[in-house]
Design an enzyme around this catalytic site. Structure first.
Site, PDB file in Angstrom:
ATOM      1  N   GLY A  70      -3.412   4.056  -5.120  1.00 55.20           N
ATOM      2  CA  GLY A  70      -3.930   5.109  -5.992  1.00 55.20           C
ATOM      3  C   GLY A  70      -2.919   5.453  -7.069  1.00 55.20           C
TER       4      GLY A  70
ATOM      5  N   GLY B 161       2.420   2.248  -2.259  1.00 60.30           N
ATOM      6  CA  GLY B 161       2.733   3.006  -1.051  1.00 60.30           C
ATOM      7  C   GLY B 161       2.895   2.125   0.179  1.00 60.30           C
ATOM      8  CG  ASN B 162       3.232   3.967   4.098  1.00 61.96           C
ATOM      9  OD1 ASN B 162       4.332   3.700   4.550  1.00 61.96           O
ATOM     10  ND2 ASN B 162       2.853   5.198   3.844  1.00 61.96           N
TER      11      ASN B 162
ATOM     12  CB  THR C  88       1.715  -1.277  -2.186  1.00 59.90           C
ATOM     13  OG1 THR C  88       0.519  -0.625  -2.591  1.00 59.90           O
ATOM     14  CG2 THR C  88       2.209  -2.185  -3.285  1.00 59.90           C
TER      15      THR C  88
ATOM     16  CB  ILE D  22       0.544  11.380  -4.952  1.00 60.21           C
ATOM     17  CG1 ILE D  22       0.727  12.622  -5.802  1.00 60.21           C
ATOM     18  CG2 ILE D  22      -0.663  11.464  -4.048  1.00 60.21           C
ATOM     19  CD1 ILE D  22      -0.299  12.761  -6.876  1.00 60.21           C
ATOM     20  CG  ASP D  23      -0.709  11.263   0.246  1.00 59.49           C
ATOM     21  OD1 ASP D  23      -1.105  11.930  -0.721  1.00 59.49           O
ATOM     22  OD2 ASP D  23      -1.447  10.551   0.942  1.00 59.49           O
TER      23      ASP D  23
ATOM     24  NE  ARG E 249      -4.782   7.385   2.773  1.00 59.18           N
ATOM     25  CZ  ARG E 249      -5.816   6.965   2.067  1.00 59.18           C
ATOM     26  NH1 ARG E 249      -7.019   7.092   2.537  1.00 59.18           N
ATOM     27  NH2 ARG E 249      -5.638   6.409   0.879  1.00 59.18           N
TER      28      ARG E 249
ATOM     29  CD  GLU F 132      -6.687  13.185   1.052  1.00 57.91           C
ATOM     30  OE1 GLU F 132      -5.708  12.578   0.600  1.00 57.91           O
ATOM     31  OE2 GLU F 132      -7.856  12.882   0.797  1.00 57.91           O
TER      32      GLU F 132
ATOM     33  NE  ARG G 206      -5.022   9.620  -7.417  1.00 58.06           N
ATOM     34  CZ  ARG G 206      -5.746   8.752  -6.693  1.00 58.06           C
ATOM     35  NH1 ARG G 206      -5.433   8.548  -5.432  1.00 58.06           N
ATOM     36  NH2 ARG G 206      -6.749   8.114  -7.209  1.00 58.06           N
TER      37      ARG G 206
HETATM   38  N1  LIG Z   1      -1.056  -4.231   6.058  1.00 53.94           N
HETATM   39  C1  LIG Z   1      -1.235  -4.734   4.847  1.00 53.94           C
HETATM   40  N2  LIG Z   1      -0.850  -6.001   4.567  1.00 53.94           N
HETATM   41  C2  LIG Z   1      -1.026  -6.517   3.340  1.00 53.94           C
HETATM   42  N3  LIG Z   1      -1.543  -5.836   2.303  1.00 53.94           N
HETATM   43  C3  LIG Z   1      -1.939  -4.572   2.502  1.00 53.94           C
HETATM   44  C4  LIG Z   1      -1.814  -3.947   3.776  1.00 53.94           C
HETATM   45  N4  LIG Z   1      -2.286  -2.696   3.687  1.00 53.94           N
HETATM   46  C5  LIG Z   1      -2.707  -2.546   2.416  1.00 53.94           C
HETATM   47  N5  LIG Z   1      -2.497  -3.660   1.702  1.00 53.94           N
HETATM   48  C6  LIG Z   1      -2.815  -3.862   0.297  1.00 53.94           C
HETATM   49  O1  LIG Z   1      -1.957  -3.049  -0.502  1.00 53.94           O
HETATM   50  C7  LIG Z   1      -2.662  -2.506  -1.608  1.00 53.94           C
HETATM   51  C8  LIG Z   1      -2.533  -1.019  -1.641  1.00 53.94           C
HETATM   52  O2  LIG Z   1      -2.842  -0.440  -0.362  1.00 53.94           O
HETATM   53  P1  LIG Z   1      -3.373   1.061  -0.230  1.00 53.94           P
HETATM   54  O3  LIG Z   1      -3.314   1.445   1.186  1.00 53.94           O
HETATM   55  O4  LIG Z   1      -4.683   1.197  -0.926  1.00 53.94           O
HETATM   56  O5  LIG Z   1      -2.374   1.922  -1.093  1.00 53.94           O
HETATM   57  P2  LIG Z   1      -0.857   2.328  -0.851  1.00 53.94           P
HETATM   58  O6  LIG Z   1      -0.016   1.140  -1.072  1.00 53.94           O
HETATM   59  O7  LIG Z   1      -0.625   3.374  -1.857  1.00 53.94           O
HETATM   60  O8  LIG Z   1      -0.774   2.820   0.561  1.00 53.94           O
HETATM   61  C9  LIG Z   1      -4.095  -2.974  -1.481  1.00 53.94           C
HETATM   62  O9  LIG Z   1      -4.283  -4.043  -2.372  1.00 53.94           O
HETATM   63  C10 LIG Z   1      -4.214  -3.394  -0.041  1.00 53.94           C
HETATM   64  O10 LIG Z   1      -5.155  -4.429   0.138  1.00 53.94           O
HETATM   65  O1  LIG Z   2      -9.831   8.098  -4.089  1.00 58.14           O
HETATM   66  P1  LIG Z   2      -8.691   7.146  -3.965  1.00 58.14           P
HETATM   67  O2  LIG Z   2      -8.276   6.551  -5.247  1.00 58.14           O
HETATM   68  O3  LIG Z   2      -8.923   6.123  -2.921  1.00 58.14           O
HETATM   69  O4  LIG Z   2      -7.432   7.987  -3.524  1.00 58.14           O
HETATM   70  C1  LIG Z   2      -7.447   8.956  -2.521  1.00 58.14           C
HETATM   71  C2  LIG Z   2      -6.195   8.884  -1.710  1.00 58.14           C
HETATM   72  O5  LIG Z   2      -5.062   8.684  -2.461  1.00 58.14           O
HETATM   73  C3  LIG Z   2      -3.955   9.307  -1.858  1.00 58.14           C
HETATM   74  O6  LIG Z   2      -3.391  10.115  -2.837  1.00 58.14           O
HETATM   75  C4  LIG Z   2      -2.986   8.338  -1.299  1.00 58.14           C
HETATM   76  O7  LIG Z   2      -2.879   7.293  -2.163  1.00 58.14           O
HETATM   77  P2  LIG Z   2      -2.058   6.003  -1.793  1.00 58.14           P
HETATM   78  O8  LIG Z   2      -2.636   5.373  -0.566  1.00 58.14           O
HETATM   79  O9  LIG Z   2      -2.190   5.163  -2.985  1.00 58.14           O
HETATM   80  O10 LIG Z   2      -0.641   6.474  -1.590  1.00 58.14           O
HETATM   81  C5  LIG Z   2      -4.478  10.107  -0.703  1.00 58.14           C
HETATM   82  O11 LIG Z   2      -3.912  11.364  -0.627  1.00 58.14           O
HETATM   83  C6  LIG Z   2      -5.945  10.112  -0.941  1.00 58.14           C
HETATM   84  O12 LIG Z   2      -6.622  10.035   0.270  1.00 58.14           O
HETATM   85 MG   LIG Z   3      -1.776   4.131   1.544  1.00 57.76          MG
END
Ligand SMILES: Nc1ncnc2c1ncn2[C@@H]1O[C@H](COP(=O)(O)OP(=O)(O)O)[C@@H](O)[C@H]1O
Ligand SMILES: O=P(O)(O)OC[C@H]1O[C@](O)(COP(=O)(O)O)[C@@H](O)[C@@H]1O
Ligand SMILES: [Mg+2]
Length: 529
Positions: A181, A270-271, A273, A300-301, A346, A400, A455
């Site tokens: 996000g 984030g995690n 990614t 952002i969290d 989250r 949330e 955001r």
């Molecule tokens: N365990 C994982 N292994 C590989 N890629 C992942 C994993 N979890 C998420 N991704 C990929 O990382 C990207 C971002 O993940 P997401 O959870 O949406 O956001 P964030 O990185 O902010 O937590 C997405 O393209 C997703 O498919």
């Molecule tokens: O509506 P979207 O773009 O999926 O984003 C919502 C989520 O993004 C967050 O800000 C977390 O984003 P990331 O996973 O990218 O860190 C959460 O707080 C929220 O649940």
């Molecule tokens: Mg995430």
């Protein structure tokens, strides 16, 4: 195993609060029963000897042995060792092209500093991860390694430019990708990565559009980046490159990295990614590619382990605080007004907690880490009734992810596999209205959901500085030959950390921390249990 459940994290009642929700790692904050005799004794005598861990501790460490500290430290050093391209490739460094002085040479050509001056970071420099020595596991906010909470030094690698580098800048192609996000400061980081790469002498810099999808989805092409392109992008929020969820096909991404000839990949996310970036790094290793994968944590969290904070968080708190202020004005100006604000978070309630603290206008702050009930004499609704009757209005701030157990689960997930949460904000709004109608007390509920407005804003001054440092350090890390690392600020110092260590579990608000206690002091709210 009554014992095991009695020594979970301080103040926590569920595995989620121990960081187990994503990691499933039973050792993250729980001691191995057979190896903690002194601790067990204390737990059995009924004292509140429960311990929160700030780092993972290997289940192999036996605290009953006198040399456990030595073993812990060896294990820690091994885990926090930074993966390097040298581990898999026979490569030699060259003197850096990154000059810290404006005029004249900074070294004599083979890396030796002139006149003893040296502005570079030594590979053996370290920063201390934790600086508080807790006298006991019962000290407020105590994060301990062993049951007695003894002092243990935890050193991590210092970030910054090295005197020797492992790439010829002129020949480097660097890629930048932003995933997940949005978060304030993404453009600031992109900009600093580009400017720093150019300072080393890199000429071929590209942006991968819309996250990991940009590597292989048809119709998405690379965005050429240069100082000219990124000059003013920090003046706006969002990401110049676009973001997306899902689409992390690791072997296709690495195929694409090879086909594009990318030598350095900078991954902002984030995690999830980070998990993806680590998988990309491992696949590159398997293929013996000279590719440096370096992350900059974006969330952002603020839910990345070990770091003081992540970029964009301060800005988000500032924006969230404005929403709380509006809710306060609305509530105070209405007859029996109740202002309700839902914020992002989250699994971690950092934004809600910090925005409540910053505004000082919240009466009730609800976060995922602290369970609460709505109904009954100690429930949130009864407290709101008391506030309406005593001071005439009330302000509630809810994250949330809070109170999900009170809602019906949808079982849906987003493209990245994250659970789609049920809407606690709307639920609270409905329940507050219902309750006041039932008890025959007038209440005027004003609900504000500012989440996407929070955001989308541009980074404030302190985040802009943090983004600058992290973006620059990411480039220094790649030139230093590291891969599979991330950059962060730990205990006010800038460091590199191996990716797996920061994504063992999401970072959570510790309900026993001084900060949560300060928040409770500020809101004046009771336990809602
Ligand atoms: N365990 C994982 N292994 C590989 N890629 C992942 C994993 N979890 C998420 N991704 C990929 O990382 C990207 C971002 O993940 P997401 O959870 O949406 O956001 P964030 O990185 O902010 O937590 C997405 O393209 C997703 O498919
Ligand atoms: O509506 P979207 O773009 O999926 O984003 C919502 C989520 O993004 C967050 O800000 C977390 O984003 P990331 O996973 O990218 O860190 C959460 O707080 C929220 O649940
Ligand atoms: Mg995430």
């Amino acid at each position: 195993m009554a014992f095991a459940s009695s020594i979970n994290c301080v103040g926590s009642t569920s595995p989620q609060q121990c960081g187990l929700r994503q990691s499933g790692d039973p050792h993250f904050c729980r001691f191995n029963r057979s190896k903690v005799s002194r601790h067990e004794k204390r737990a059995r005598t009924g004292s509140q000897a429960m311990v929160v861990r700030s780092v993972f501790v290997s289940p192999e460490i036996e605290f009953s042995k006198p040399d456990w500290k030595k073993h812990f430290q060896e294990d820690f050093d091994k885990r926090f060792n930074l993966p390097h391209l040298r581990d898999i490739l026979d490569i030699e460094p060259r003197p850096t092209t990154f000059s810290l002085k404006r005029r004249g040479p900074i070294n004599n050509g083979n890396g030796a500093p002139i006149n003893g001056w040296n502005g570079y970071v030594n590979d053996d420099d370290r920063a201390l991860l934790k600086v508080i020595k807790f006298a006991s596991p019962n000290s407020a906010g105590a994060e301990c390694i062993d049951p007695d909470c003894e002092w243990v030094e935890q050193w991590v690698h210092r970030a910054g430019p090295r005197q020797q580098i492992y790439f010829e800048p002129e020949a480097v192609k660097a890629g930048i990708v932003t995933c997940g996000g949005l978060c304030p400061g993404l453009n600031d980081v992109i900009r600093q990565i580009v400017l720093t790469l150019e300072k080393y002498g890199v000429k071929n810099i590209v942006g991968i559009p819309f996250g990991y999808r940009g590597f292989f989805e048809k119709g998405l092409s690379e965005i050429l980046l240069s100082r000219q392109v990124v000059e003013n992008i920090n003046l706006a929020g969002g990401s110049l490159l676009g973001v997306s969820r899902g689409g992390a096909e690791i072997s296709e991404i690495v195929d694409s990295i090879q086909a594009r000839g990318i030598d350095m990949l900078f991954v902002l996310g984030g995690n999830g990614t980070h998990a993806g970036a680590n998988a990309i790094h491992n696949e590159c290793r398997k293929r013996k590619l000279k590719v440096s994968v370096v992350c900059v944590p974006k969330t952002i969290d603020n839910d990345i382990q070990l770091m003081d904070k992540t970029f964009g968080f301060d800005t988000a708190v500032e924006a969230a605080q404005r929403a709380i202020n509006s809710a306060y004005i609305e509530a105070q100006s209405a007859y029996h007004g109740i202002g309700l604000v839902k914020l992002m978070g989250r699994s971690s309630g950092f934004i809600a907690m910090h925005a409540s603290l910053a505004s000082g206008q919240t009466d009730v702050c609800l976060i995922p880490e602290v369970p609460f009930t709505l109904e009954g004499p100690s429930g949130v609704l009864q407290h709101l009734e008391h506030l309406i009757k005593s001071k005439g209005f009330a302000v509630v701030c809810v994250a949330e992810g809070a109170g999900q157990e009170l809602l019906q689960k949808s079982n849906a997930t987003d493209a990245s596999g994250n659970v789609v949460l049920s809407d606690i904000g709307v639920h609270l709004q409905q329940q507050i209205k219902r309750h006041f109608k039932e008890v025959g007390v007038h209440a005027d509920v004003k609900y504000i959901d500012p989440t996407y407005m929070v955001r989308a804003v541009r980074a404030n001054a302190s985040d802009a500085i943090l983004c600058t440092v992290l973006g620059q350090n990411a480039v220094h890390g790649a030139f230093a030959g590291f891969s599979g690392i991330t950059t962060g600020i730990c205990n006010t110092h800038y460091v590199y950390l191996p990716i797996p260590e920061v994504i063992r579990s999401p970072r959570l608000v510790n309900p026993n921390s001084r900060m949560w206690h300060r928040c409770l002091t500020s809101t004046g709210q009771p336990d809602f249990l």
